[in-house]
Design a protein around this motif. Structure first.
Motif, short mmCIF file in Angstrom:
data_model
loop_
_atom_site.label_atom_id
_atom_site.label_comp_id
_atom_site.label_asym_id
_atom_site.label_seq_id
_atom_site.Cartn_x
_atom_site.Cartn_y
_atom_site.Cartn_z
N ASP A 2 8.24 -3.07 8.07
CA ASP A 2 9.64 -2.65 8.16
C ASP A 2 10.57 -3.81 8.47
OD1 ASP A 2 8.92 -3.07 10.77
OD2 ASP A 2 9.47 -1.07 11.49
N GLU A 3 10.04 -5.03 8.49
CA GLU A 3 10.91 -6.19 8.69
C GLU A 3 11.70 -6.48 7.42
OE1 GLU A 3 8.92 -9.63 10.13
OE2 GLU A 3 8.04 -8.59 11.87
N GLU A 4 12.83 -7.12 7.59
CA GLU A 4 13.71 -7.38 6.46
C GLU A 4 13.05 -8.24 5.40
OE1 GLU A 4 16.63 -7.36 3.76
OE2 GLU A 4 16.41 -6.05 5.52
N ALA A 5 12.16 -9.15 5.79
CA ALA A 5 11.53 -10.04 4.82
C ALA A 5 10.72 -9.25 3.79
CB ALA A 5 10.62 -11.04 5.54
N ALA A 6 9.97 -8.24 4.24
CA ALA A 6 9.18 -7.43 3.31
C ALA A 6 10.09 -6.60 2.41
CB ALA A 6 8.22 -6.53 4.08
N LYS A 7 11.14 -6.05 2.97
CA LYS A 7 12.09 -5.27 2.18
C LYS A 7 12.76 -6.14 1.12
CE LYS A 7 13.16 -2.17 6.04
NZ LYS A 7 14.23 -1.66 6.94
N ARG A 8 13.15 -7.34 1.54
CA ARG A 8 13.83 -8.26 0.61
C ARG A 8 12.91 -8.65 -0.54
NH1 ARG A 8 13.03 -13.39 0.40
NH2 ARG A 8 12.24 -13.49 2.55
N ARG A 9 11.67 -8.94 -0.24
CA ARG A 9 10.76 -9.37 -1.30
C ARG A 9 10.52 -8.24 -2.30
NH1 ARG A 9 6.04 -13.18 -0.71
NH2 ARG A 9 6.83 -13.48 -2.81
N LEU A 10 10.47 -7.01 -1.83
CA LEU A 10 10.33 -5.88 -2.75
C LEU A 10 11.56 -5.76 -3.63
CD1 LEU A 10 8.98 -3.35 -3.84
CD2 LEU A 10 9.93 -2.09 -1.88
N ARG A 11 12.75 -5.89 -3.06
CA ARG A 11 13.97 -5.82 -3.86
C ARG A 11 14.00 -6.93 -4.89
NH1 ARG A 11 16.40 -4.96 1.28
NH2 ARG A 11 17.16 -7.11 1.29
N GLU A 12 13.68 -8.13 -4.46
CA GLU A 12 13.71 -9.28 -5.37
C GLU A 12 12.70 -9.11 -6.51
OE1 GLU A 12 15.12 -12.71 -2.14
OE2 GLU A 12 13.04 -12.58 -2.79
N ALA A 13 11.51 -8.64 -6.18
CA ALA A 13 10.48 -8.46 -7.20
C ALA A 13 10.89 -7.39 -8.21
CB ALA A 13 9.16 -8.08 -6.55
N THR A 14 11.50 -6.32 -7.72
CA THR A 14 11.94 -5.25 -8.62
C THR A 14 13.07 -5.72 -9.51
OG1 THR A 14 11.27 -3.59 -6.97
CG2 THR A 14 12.75 -2.87 -8.72
N ASP A 15 14.02 -6.45 -8.93
CA ASP A 15 15.12 -6.99 -9.74
C ASP A 15 14.61 -7.97 -10.79
OD1 ASP A 15 16.93 -5.51 -8.27
OD2 ASP A 15 17.56 -7.17 -6.99
N ALA A 16 13.66 -8.81 -10.41
CA ALA A 16 13.10 -9.79 -11.36
C ALA A 16 12.34 -9.08 -12.47
CB ALA A 16 12.19 -10.77 -10.63
N ALA A 17 11.63 -8.00 -12.12
CA ALA A 17 10.91 -7.23 -13.14
C ALA A 17 11.89 -6.62 -14.14
CB ALA A 17 10.07 -6.14 -12.47
N LEU A 18 12.96 -6.05 -13.64
CA LEU A 18 13.98 -5.48 -14.54
C LEU A 18 14.56 -6.56 -15.44
CD1 LEU A 18 15.80 -3.04 -12.12
CD2 LEU A 18 14.72 -2.40 -14.29
N ALA A 19 14.84 -7.73 -14.88
CA ALA A 19 15.40 -8.82 -15.67
C ALA A 19 14.43 -9.28 -16.75
CB ALA A 19 15.77 -9.99 -14.75
#
Length: 212
Positions: free
Chosen positions: A142-159
């Motif tokens: 639940d730390e921000e680092a794990a949340k951020r990496r999930l968001r970044e990975a999902t955004d990169a996948a969409l791109a």
């Protein structure tokens, strides 16, 4: 060496099936796989789609098909499906260093937790706690680092054009679905179809009609 990226969300039984079958499919190929957890719901939302379990008749077929396909691996349906996979996705990203992706062992524990759980609830707190203790993540999920990496990975996948899971990316080509493994292997083997221009031509064909 073939460099592959395996995009997945533990909510998908097809991701589990593809994961379990991948080693045999790639036998004899010199390869490395990066396992990339992404939020399937965000992919669906971005593309204006519903998931298979959100369409009643498709949900029934999906469950029947995956139970049949996963008989040898002991696939079982979780108590709740679809369920919110955020806790599992963030736990996966909490298990790796910045700049790396979760190991195959970590991904295996996550997918088995959901799809070999003998019908248990994937988000039951005690089970999640036991899974976290097994994985021993480097940080809290639940730390921000794990949340951020999930968001970044999902955004990169969409791109990159990823619209569903599982998707395996290789040399700019996306192979979607557990049933695309033979097609991926053919590409790795140098099947001349992939050098014929047929891949590019198929992707450029226009839609015949557009629904409003």
């Amino acid at each position: 060496m073939h460099a592959l990226r395996f995009y997945f969300d533990p909510i998908s039984p097809y991701a589990a099936l593809a994961f379990w079958n991948l080693p045999e499919a790639l036998r004899g190929h010199n390869h490395v796989v990066d396992y990339v957890p992404v939020l399937f719901g965000a992919l669906l939302k971005a593309n204006g789609q519903k998931g298979p379990a959100e369409i009643e008749s498709k949900r029934a077929w999906t469950y029947r098909q995956v139970l049949w396909l996963g008989r040898e691996q002991g696939l079982s349906l979780p108590a709740q499906h679809p369920f919110n996979p955020l806790a599992l996705l963030r736990l996966a990203w909490a298990c790796c260093d910045e700049g790396s992706t979760p190991s195959r062992w970590v991904v295996e524990q996550l997918l088995n937790h959901v799809w070999q759980g003998q019908g248990a609830d994937a988000n039951e707190p005690a089970r999640l706690q036991a899974l976290a203790e097994t994985l021993a993540p480097q940080r809290r999920a639940d730390e921000e680092a794990a949340k951020r990496r999930l968001r970044e990975a999902t955004d990169a996948a969409l791109a990159a054009g990823v619209f569903g899971v599982p998707t395996i990316a290789w040399q700019g080509k996306l192979f979607w679905g557990q049933d695309a493994l033979p097609m991926l292997v053919a590409a790795l083997d140098g099947d001349p179809w992939f050098q014929s221009g047929a891949w590019e031509d198929a992707g450029q064909r226009p839609a015949g009609i557009q629904r409003s």
